[in-house]
Enzyme design. Structure first.
Site, mmCIF file in Angstrom:
data_model
loop_
_atom_site.group_PDB
_atom_site.id
_atom_site.type_symbol
_atom_site.label_atom_id
_atom_site.label_comp_id
_atom_site.label_asym_id
_atom_site.label_seq_id
_atom_site.Cartn_x
_atom_site.Cartn_y
_atom_site.Cartn_z
ATOM 1 N N ARG A 260 0.837 -1.458 0.144
ATOM 2 C CA ARG A 260 0.087 0.004 -0.008
ATOM 3 C C ARG A 260 0.908 1.207 -0.029
ATOM 4 O O ARG A 260 1.737 1.197 0.820
ATOM 5 C CB ARG A 260 -1.054 0.051 1.203
ATOM 6 C CG ARG A 260 -1.943 -1.163 1.114
ATOM 7 C CD ARG A 260 -2.894 -1.170 2.524
ATOM 8 N NE ARG A 260 -3.689 -2.283 2.368
ATOM 9 C CZ ARG A 260 -4.520 -2.653 3.390
ATOM 10 N NH1 ARG A 260 -4.782 -1.901 4.396
ATOM 11 N NH2 ARG A 260 -5.136 -3.595 3.310
ATOM 12 N N SER A 350 -10.112 -6.046 10.037
ATOM 13 C CA SER A 350 -11.497 -5.379 9.707
ATOM 14 C C SER A 350 -12.280 -6.306 8.669
ATOM 15 O O SER A 350 -11.650 -6.856 7.605
ATOM 16 C CB SER A 350 -10.914 -4.300 8.769
ATOM 17 O OG SER A 350 -12.116 -3.427 8.523
#
Length: 429
Positions: A260, A350
Protein backbone atom coordinates in the site's frame (compact mmCIF):
# COMPACT_ATOMS: atom_id res chain seq x y z
CA UNK A 1 -21.70 -0.88 -8.11
CA UNK A 2 -25.42 -0.28 -8.09
CA UNK A 3 -28.36 -1.48 -10.17
CA UNK A 4 -29.59 1.60 -12.03
CA UNK A 5 -33.04 0.03 -12.25
CA UNK A 6 -33.18 -0.09 -8.45
CA UNK A 7 -32.10 3.56 -8.26
CA UNK A 8 -34.78 4.43 -10.85
CA UNK A 9 -37.41 2.76 -8.67
CA UNK A 10 -36.01 3.96 -5.31
CA UNK A 11 -34.33 7.35 -5.84
CA UNK A 12 -35.22 8.69 -2.39
CA UNK A 13 -33.92 5.58 -0.62
CA UNK A 14 -30.70 5.75 -2.63
CA UNK A 15 -30.11 9.40 -1.74
CA UNK A 16 -30.99 8.68 1.90
CA UNK A 17 -28.31 5.98 1.96
CA UNK A 18 -25.76 8.40 0.52
CA UNK A 19 -26.77 11.00 3.11
CA UNK A 20 -25.94 8.50 5.86
CA UNK A 21 -22.47 8.33 4.29
CA UNK A 22 -22.24 12.12 4.44
CA UNK A 23 -22.59 12.43 0.65
CA UNK A 24 -24.85 14.69 -1.43
CA UNK A 25 -27.81 13.35 -3.45
CA UNK A 26 -26.83 11.63 -6.69
CA UNK A 27 -29.97 9.94 -8.00
CA UNK A 28 -31.08 12.84 -10.21
CA UNK A 29 -27.77 13.06 -12.09
CA UNK A 30 -27.52 9.30 -12.48
CA UNK A 31 -31.07 9.03 -13.76
CA UNK A 32 -30.43 11.78 -16.30
CA UNK A 33 -27.49 9.78 -17.69
CA UNK A 34 -29.68 6.69 -17.66
CA UNK A 35 -32.40 8.59 -19.54
CA UNK A 36 -29.90 9.68 -22.20
CA UNK A 37 -28.61 6.13 -22.56
CA UNK A 38 -32.06 4.60 -22.89
CA UNK A 39 -33.22 7.29 -25.34
CA UNK A 40 -30.20 6.70 -27.58
CA UNK A 41 -30.69 2.93 -27.43
CA UNK A 42 -34.37 3.32 -28.31
CA UNK A 43 -33.49 5.62 -31.21
CA UNK A 44 -30.97 3.11 -32.55
CA UNK A 45 -33.56 0.33 -32.34
CA UNK A 46 -36.17 2.43 -34.11
CA UNK A 47 -33.73 3.25 -36.91
CA UNK A 48 -32.94 -0.46 -37.26
CA UNK A 49 -36.67 -1.23 -37.53
CA UNK A 50 -37.12 1.46 -40.17
CA UNK A 51 -34.18 0.16 -42.17
CA UNK A 52 -35.58 -3.36 -42.10
CA UNK A 53 -38.79 -2.00 -43.60
CA UNK A 54 -36.79 -0.10 -46.25
CA UNK A 55 -34.89 -3.25 -47.12
CA UNK A 56 -38.18 -5.00 -47.81
CA UNK A 57 -39.20 -2.09 -50.04
CA UNK A 58 -35.97 -2.51 -52.03
CA UNK A 59 -36.80 -6.15 -52.63
CA UNK A 60 -40.32 -5.28 -53.75
CA UNK A 61 -39.09 -2.50 -56.05
CA UNK A 62 -36.49 -4.74 -57.68
CA UNK A 63 -39.04 -7.52 -58.19
CA UNK A 64 -41.17 -5.03 -60.09
CA UNK A 65 -38.23 -3.70 -62.07
CA UNK A 66 -38.52 -0.27 -60.43
CA UNK A 67 -35.64 2.08 -59.57
CA UNK A 68 -34.67 1.63 -55.91
CA UNK A 69 -31.94 4.29 -55.80
CA UNK A 70 -33.87 6.61 -53.47
CA UNK A 71 -34.60 3.78 -51.05
CA UNK A 72 -30.96 2.66 -51.14
CA UNK A 73 -29.90 6.21 -50.26
CA UNK A 74 -32.29 6.21 -47.30
CA UNK A 75 -30.86 2.89 -46.15
CA UNK A 76 -27.34 4.32 -46.30
CA UNK A 77 -28.44 7.38 -44.33
CA UNK A 78 -30.15 5.19 -41.75
CA UNK A 79 -26.95 3.21 -41.20
CA UNK A 80 -25.08 6.42 -40.38
CA UNK A 81 -27.90 7.58 -38.11
CA UNK A 82 -27.96 4.24 -36.30
CA UNK A 83 -24.20 4.27 -35.84
CA UNK A 84 -24.42 7.77 -34.38
CA UNK A 85 -27.22 6.73 -32.01
CA UNK A 86 -25.30 3.63 -30.91
CA UNK A 87 -22.19 5.72 -30.29
CA UNK A 88 -24.25 8.14 -28.19
CA UNK A 89 -25.69 5.20 -26.25
CA UNK A 90 -22.19 3.81 -25.60
CA UNK A 91 -20.94 7.20 -24.43
CA UNK A 92 -23.92 7.65 -22.11
CA UNK A 93 -23.52 4.10 -20.79
CA UNK A 94 -19.80 4.65 -20.15
CA UNK A 95 -20.54 7.93 -18.38
CA UNK A 96 -23.17 6.19 -16.25
CA UNK A 97 -20.85 3.31 -15.36
CA UNK A 98 -18.07 5.77 -14.53
CA UNK A 99 -20.38 7.73 -12.23
CA UNK A 100 -21.70 4.59 -10.54
CA UNK A 101 -18.21 3.14 -10.03
CA UNK A 102 -17.20 6.09 -7.84
CA UNK A 103 -20.12 5.80 -5.41
CA UNK A 104 -19.56 3.81 -2.19
CA UNK A 105 -21.80 1.02 -0.96
CA UNK A 106 -24.87 1.99 1.03
CA UNK A 107 -24.73 1.17 4.76
CA UNK A 108 -26.86 -1.57 6.29
CA UNK A 109 -29.79 -0.46 8.40
CA UNK A 110 -28.14 -1.45 11.70
CA UNK A 111 -24.89 0.46 11.08
CA UNK A 112 -24.56 3.43 13.47
CA UNK A 113 -24.74 6.85 11.84
CA UNK A 114 -21.83 9.21 12.29
CA UNK A 115 -19.34 11.38 10.48
CA UNK A 116 -16.17 9.57 11.52
CA UNK A 117 -14.57 7.07 13.90
CA UNK A 118 -15.88 8.95 16.92
CA UNK A 119 -19.31 7.43 16.19
CA UNK A 120 -18.01 3.84 16.16
CA UNK A 121 -19.64 1.60 18.76
CA UNK A 122 -17.78 -0.90 20.93
CA UNK A 123 -19.75 -4.15 21.15
CA UNK A 124 -17.46 -6.43 23.17
CA UNK A 125 -14.03 -6.88 24.75
CA UNK A 126 -11.89 -9.89 25.49
CA UNK A 127 -8.99 -10.11 27.92
CA UNK A 128 -7.64 -7.61 30.40
CA UNK A 129 -4.70 -5.38 29.50
CA UNK A 130 -1.68 -6.68 31.38
CA UNK A 131 -0.30 -4.72 34.30
CA UNK A 132 3.48 -4.36 34.29
CA UNK A 133 5.72 -3.63 37.29
CA UNK A 134 7.92 -1.63 34.91
CA UNK A 135 7.32 0.97 32.22
CA UNK A 136 6.31 -1.01 29.11
CA UNK A 137 8.25 -0.23 25.95
CA UNK A 138 6.92 -0.10 22.43
CA UNK A 139 7.81 -2.66 19.77
CA UNK A 140 10.44 -0.45 18.16
CA UNK A 141 12.46 -0.13 21.36
CA UNK A 142 12.02 -3.83 22.04
CA UNK A 143 12.93 -5.02 18.54
CA UNK A 144 15.89 -2.69 18.17
CA UNK A 145 16.99 -3.52 21.68
CA UNK A 146 17.21 -7.17 20.66
CA UNK A 147 19.13 -6.17 17.55
CA UNK A 148 16.53 -7.98 15.43
CA UNK A 149 14.42 -5.11 14.02
CA UNK A 150 16.25 -2.85 11.59
CA UNK A 151 14.59 0.25 10.16
CA UNK A 152 17.84 1.97 9.21
CA UNK A 153 18.94 -0.69 6.72
CA UNK A 154 15.37 -1.02 5.43
CA UNK A 155 15.40 2.70 4.65
CA UNK A 156 18.73 2.28 2.86
CA UNK A 157 17.24 -0.51 0.76
CA UNK A 158 13.78 0.88 0.10
CA UNK A 159 12.96 4.08 1.97
CA UNK A 160 10.63 4.86 4.84
CA UNK A 161 7.84 2.54 6.01
CA UNK A 162 9.87 -0.65 5.55
CA UNK A 163 11.58 -2.93 8.06
CA UNK A 164 14.16 -5.73 8.10
CA UNK A 165 13.47 -8.47 10.65
CA UNK A 166 16.26 -10.84 11.60
CA UNK A 167 16.79 -14.06 13.47
CA UNK A 168 14.20 -14.95 16.06
CA UNK A 169 11.91 -12.04 15.13
CA UNK A 170 11.86 -13.11 11.48
CA UNK A 171 11.03 -16.60 12.67
CA UNK A 172 8.37 -15.25 15.04
CA UNK A 173 6.69 -13.41 12.18
CA UNK A 174 6.65 -16.64 10.16
CA UNK A 175 5.38 -18.57 13.20
CA UNK A 176 2.47 -16.18 13.70
CA UNK A 177 1.50 -16.39 10.03
CA UNK A 178 1.67 -20.19 9.90
CA UNK A 179 -0.21 -20.54 13.18
CA UNK A 180 -3.04 -18.33 11.97
CA UNK A 181 -3.28 -20.02 8.60
CA UNK A 182 -3.26 -23.48 10.19
CA UNK A 183 -6.00 -22.41 12.60
CA UNK A 184 -8.24 -21.10 9.84
CA UNK A 185 -7.75 -24.17 7.67
CA UNK A 186 -7.78 -26.93 10.30
CA UNK A 187 -10.27 -25.51 12.82
CA UNK A 188 -12.38 -23.03 10.84
CA UNK A 189 -12.68 -24.98 7.62
CA UNK A 190 -11.35 -22.32 5.26
CA UNK A 191 -9.73 -23.39 2.00
CA UNK A 192 -6.11 -22.29 1.72
CA UNK A 193 -5.25 -20.47 -1.50
CA UNK A 194 -1.91 -19.21 -2.78
CA UNK A 195 -2.93 -16.46 -5.23
CA UNK A 196 -0.96 -14.08 -7.46
CA UNK A 197 0.07 -10.83 -5.81
CA UNK A 198 0.20 -9.03 -9.17
CA UNK A 199 -3.21 -8.49 -10.77
CA UNK A 200 -4.74 -6.68 -13.74
CA UNK A 201 -7.07 -3.69 -13.96
CA UNK A 202 -10.20 -5.83 -14.06
CA UNK A 203 -9.38 -7.51 -10.75
CA UNK A 204 -8.77 -4.18 -9.02
CA UNK A 205 -11.98 -2.80 -10.49
CA UNK A 206 -13.94 -5.85 -9.38
CA UNK A 207 -13.23 -5.33 -5.68
CA UNK A 208 -13.51 -1.54 -5.88
CA UNK A 209 -9.90 -0.36 -5.65
CA UNK A 210 -10.15 1.11 -9.14
CA UNK A 211 -10.78 3.66 -10.37
CA UNK A 212 -11.23 5.67 -7.17
CA UNK A 213 -8.20 4.57 -5.13
CA UNK A 214 -5.42 4.28 -7.70
CA UNK A 215 -3.16 6.59 -5.70
CA UNK A 216 -3.23 4.15 -2.78
CA UNK A 217 -1.80 1.37 -4.93
CA UNK A 218 1.55 0.40 -6.42
CA UNK A 219 1.61 -0.07 -10.20
CA UNK A 220 4.24 -1.76 -12.37
CA UNK A 221 5.56 -0.45 -15.67
CA UNK A 222 3.97 -3.32 -17.59
CA UNK A 223 0.43 -2.80 -16.36
CA UNK A 224 0.13 -4.92 -13.22
CA UNK A 225 -0.99 -3.78 -9.78
CA UNK A 226 0.54 -5.03 -6.53
CA UNK A 227 -2.29 -6.21 -4.32
CA UNK A 228 -3.11 -4.13 -1.21
CA UNK A 229 -4.75 -7.22 0.27
CA UNK A 230 -5.46 -10.81 -0.83
CA UNK A 231 -9.12 -9.79 -0.89
CA UNK A 232 -8.49 -8.75 -4.49
CA UNK A 233 -7.37 -12.08 -6.02
CA UNK A 234 -9.48 -14.24 -3.69
CA UNK A 235 -12.74 -12.42 -4.38
CA UNK A 236 -12.06 -12.27 -8.11
CA UNK A 237 -11.83 -16.06 -8.24
CA UNK A 238 -15.61 -15.96 -8.83
CA UNK A 239 -15.60 -13.07 -11.32
CA UNK A 240 -17.83 -13.88 -14.28
CA UNK A 241 -18.90 -17.19 -12.73
CA UNK A 242 -22.32 -18.62 -11.86
CA UNK A 243 -22.21 -20.85 -8.77
CA UNK A 244 -24.91 -23.28 -7.75
CA UNK A 245 -26.48 -22.24 -4.44
CA UNK A 246 -25.81 -25.63 -2.88
CA UNK A 247 -22.03 -25.17 -3.37
CA UNK A 248 -21.99 -21.96 -1.34
CA UNK A 249 -20.47 -20.55 0.77
CA UNK A 250 -16.91 -20.51 -0.53
CA UNK A 251 -14.55 -19.70 2.35
CA UNK A 252 -10.97 -18.89 1.42
CA UNK A 253 -7.82 -17.97 3.35
CA UNK A 254 -4.48 -16.78 2.00
CA UNK A 255 -1.17 -15.60 3.39
CA UNK A 256 0.37 -12.97 1.11
CA UNK A 257 2.57 -9.95 1.06
CA UNK A 258 0.48 -6.81 0.65
CA UNK A 259 1.50 -3.42 -0.71
CA UNK A 260 0.00 0.00 0.00
CA UNK A 261 1.30 3.44 -0.90
CA UNK A 262 -0.29 4.99 2.21
CA UNK A 263 -0.80 8.11 0.10
CA UNK A 264 -3.21 9.62 2.60
CA UNK A 265 -1.21 8.70 5.69
CA UNK A 266 1.49 11.36 5.63
CA UNK A 267 2.65 11.90 9.19
CA UNK A 268 0.62 9.00 10.59
CA UNK A 269 2.36 6.11 12.36
CA UNK A 270 5.74 6.96 10.89
CA UNK A 271 7.45 5.10 13.74
CA UNK A 272 7.55 1.33 13.68
CA UNK A 273 5.59 -1.41 11.95
CA UNK A 274 1.99 -0.23 12.34
CA UNK A 275 1.68 1.34 8.89
CA UNK A 276 4.06 0.06 6.23
CA UNK A 277 4.27 -0.09 2.45
CA UNK A 278 4.88 -3.86 2.48
CA UNK A 279 3.42 -6.23 5.05
CA UNK A 280 2.14 -9.78 5.45
CA UNK A 281 -1.48 -10.58 6.12
CA UNK A 282 -3.67 -13.63 6.42
CA UNK A 283 -6.84 -12.68 4.56
CA UNK A 284 -10.23 -14.37 4.70
CA UNK A 285 -12.79 -14.09 1.88
CA UNK A 286 -16.27 -15.58 1.81
CA UNK A 287 -18.63 -15.82 -1.16
CA UNK A 288 -22.17 -16.58 0.01
CA UNK A 289 -25.79 -16.63 -1.00
CA UNK A 290 -27.49 -13.30 -0.21
CA UNK A 291 -29.60 -14.60 2.67
CA UNK A 292 -26.62 -15.97 4.63
CA UNK A 293 -24.11 -13.12 4.36
CA UNK A 294 -25.04 -11.49 7.67
CA UNK A 295 -24.38 -14.78 9.49
CA UNK A 296 -21.13 -15.19 7.53
CA UNK A 297 -19.94 -11.79 8.76
CA UNK A 298 -20.41 -12.89 12.37
CA UNK A 299 -18.64 -16.17 11.62
CA UNK A 300 -15.70 -14.47 9.90
CA UNK A 301 -15.26 -12.00 12.75
CA UNK A 302 -15.29 -14.92 15.19
CA UNK A 303 -12.51 -16.64 13.22
CA UNK A 304 -10.31 -13.56 13.54
CA UNK A 305 -11.09 -13.27 17.25
CA UNK A 306 -10.20 -16.91 17.82
CA UNK A 307 -6.57 -16.50 16.72
CA UNK A 308 -6.16 -13.48 19.00
CA UNK A 309 -7.58 -15.37 21.97
CA UNK A 310 -5.26 -18.29 21.30
CA UNK A 311 -2.29 -15.89 21.32
CA UNK A 312 -3.59 -14.25 24.49
CA UNK A 313 -3.83 -10.74 22.99
CA UNK A 314 -6.51 -8.55 24.62
CA UNK A 315 -8.84 -6.99 22.06
CA UNK A 316 -12.10 -5.22 21.51
CA UNK A 317 -14.61 -5.39 18.64
CA UNK A 318 -16.27 -2.26 17.33
CA UNK A 319 -18.84 -1.73 14.61
CA UNK A 320 -17.86 1.10 12.30
CA UNK A 321 -20.13 4.07 11.76
CA UNK A 322 -21.39 5.13 8.34
CA UNK A 323 -18.65 7.76 8.12
CA UNK A 324 -15.80 5.39 8.92
CA UNK A 325 -16.63 2.39 6.74
CA UNK A 326 -14.61 1.45 3.69
CA UNK A 327 -15.77 2.12 0.14
CA UNK A 328 -17.19 -1.32 -0.65
CA UNK A 329 -18.61 -2.27 2.77
CA UNK A 330 -22.22 -2.24 3.90
CA UNK A 331 -21.22 -3.25 7.45
CA UNK A 332 -17.81 -3.59 9.09
CA UNK A 333 -16.45 -4.88 12.39
CA UNK A 334 -12.98 -3.73 13.38
CA UNK A 335 -10.97 -5.73 15.89
CA UNK A 336 -8.40 -3.75 17.86
CA UNK A 337 -5.69 -5.23 20.08
CA UNK A 338 -4.29 -3.63 23.19
CA UNK A 339 -0.75 -2.31 22.77
CA UNK A 340 0.89 -1.54 26.15
CA UNK A 341 3.69 0.43 24.50
CA UNK A 342 1.13 2.86 23.09
CA UNK A 343 -1.37 2.55 25.92
CA UNK A 344 -4.30 2.11 23.55
CA UNK A 345 -6.14 -0.27 21.23
CA UNK A 346 -5.06 -0.43 17.58
CA UNK A 347 -6.76 -2.07 14.62
CA UNK A 348 -5.53 -5.54 13.65
CA UNK A 349 -8.49 -6.82 11.63
CA UNK A 350 -11.38 -5.40 9.65
CA UNK A 351 -14.21 -7.74 8.62
CA UNK A 352 -16.78 -6.48 6.12
CA UNK A 353 -19.93 -7.63 4.40
CA UNK A 354 -20.02 -6.03 0.93
CA UNK A 355 -23.41 -7.45 -0.03
CA UNK A 356 -23.72 -7.63 -3.83
CA UNK A 357 -21.67 -4.45 -4.36
CA UNK A 358 -18.51 -6.22 -5.59
CA UNK A 359 -20.45 -9.04 -7.25
CA UNK A 360 -22.15 -6.58 -9.60
CA UNK A 361 -18.78 -5.18 -10.63
CA UNK A 362 -17.41 -8.70 -11.15
CA UNK A 363 -20.62 -10.18 -12.62
CA UNK A 364 -20.51 -13.00 -10.06
CA UNK A 365 -23.81 -14.82 -9.68
CA UNK A 366 -25.47 -17.84 -8.12
CA UNK A 367 -28.57 -19.88 -8.90
CA UNK A 368 -30.63 -22.79 -7.69
CA UNK A 369 -29.16 -25.86 -9.37
CA UNK A 370 -31.02 -26.66 -12.60
CA UNK A 371 -32.88 -23.35 -12.75
CA UNK A 372 -32.22 -20.57 -15.25
CA UNK A 373 -32.71 -17.50 -13.07
CA UNK A 374 -29.62 -16.06 -11.35
CA UNK A 375 -28.88 -13.50 -8.65
CA UNK A 376 -25.73 -11.81 -7.51
CA UNK A 377 -23.70 -13.46 -4.75
CA UNK A 378 -22.62 -11.60 -1.63
CA UNK A 379 -18.93 -11.18 -0.85
CA UNK A 380 -17.19 -10.69 2.49
CA UNK A 381 -13.58 -10.07 3.44
CA UNK A 382 -11.62 -9.82 6.65
CA UNK A 383 -8.10 -9.88 8.06
CA UNK A 384 -7.40 -13.07 9.84
CA UNK A 385 -5.20 -11.19 10.91
CA UNK A 386 -2.50 -8.67 9.93
CA UNK A 387 0.75 -10.52 10.66
CA UNK A 388 2.96 -7.49 11.34
CA UNK A 389 0.50 -6.00 13.78
CA UNK A 390 0.11 -9.35 15.50
CA UNK A 391 3.91 -9.41 15.86
CA UNK A 392 3.74 -5.94 17.39
CA UNK A 393 1.04 -7.19 19.76
CA UNK A 394 3.10 -10.17 20.87
CA UNK A 395 6.24 -8.06 21.44
CA UNK A 396 4.45 -5.46 23.53
CA UNK A 397 2.15 -7.76 25.50
CA UNK A 398 4.76 -10.45 26.22
CA UNK A 399 7.72 -8.19 27.02
CA UNK A 400 9.78 -8.78 30.12
CA UNK A 401 11.56 -6.27 32.32
CA UNK A 402 14.95 -7.17 30.82
CA UNK A 403 13.73 -6.49 27.26
CA UNK A 404 13.27 -10.15 26.36
CA UNK A 405 10.03 -11.47 24.87
CA UNK A 406 8.19 -14.49 26.19
CA UNK A 407 6.93 -16.60 23.30
CA UNK A 408 3.18 -17.33 23.60
CA UNK A 409 2.67 -21.01 24.30
CA UNK A 410 0.60 -21.56 21.15
CA UNK A 411 3.49 -20.31 19.00
CA UNK A 412 6.27 -22.35 20.60
CA UNK A 413 5.82 -25.42 18.36
CA UNK A 414 6.41 -23.08 15.40
CA UNK A 415 9.52 -21.69 17.10
CA UNK A 416 11.28 -25.00 17.70
CA UNK A 417 10.23 -24.93 21.35
CA UNK A 418 11.82 -21.55 22.06
CA UNK A 419 10.22 -20.06 25.18
CA UNK A 420 11.73 -16.58 25.10
CA UNK A 421 13.54 -14.28 22.69
CA UNK A 422 16.50 -12.53 24.23
CA UNK A 423 19.93 -11.45 23.16
CA UNK A 424 21.24 -14.73 24.58
CA UNK A 425 18.73 -16.71 22.46
CA UNK A 426 19.36 -14.88 19.20
CA UNK A 427 21.47 -17.70 17.85
CA UNK A 428 18.58 -20.11 18.42
CA UNK A 429 16.25 -18.11 16.15
Amino acid sequence: MFDIKWIRENPDAFDAGLARRGLPPAAKGLLELDKQRRAAETRAQEIQTERNALSKQIGIAKSKGEDAADILAKVADSKDAQAAAEAEARDASAALDDALSGIPNLPAADVPDGADESANVEIRKWGEPKSFDFEPRDHVDLGEGLGLMDFENAAKLSGSRFVVLKGALARLERAIANFMLDTHVNEHGLTEVSPPTLVNDAAMYGTGQLPKFAEDLFHTDDGYWLIPTAEVPLTNLVAGEIADDDTLPFRFAALTDCYRSEAGAAGKDTRGMIRQHQFKKVEMVTVSAPETSDDELERMTGCAEAVLRKMGLPYRVIVLSTGDMGFGARKTYDIEIWLPGQGRYREISSCSNCGDFQARRMKARCRVRGEKGTRFVHTLNGSGVAVGRALVGVLENYQQADGSIAVPEVLRPYMGGLEAISREAIGKG
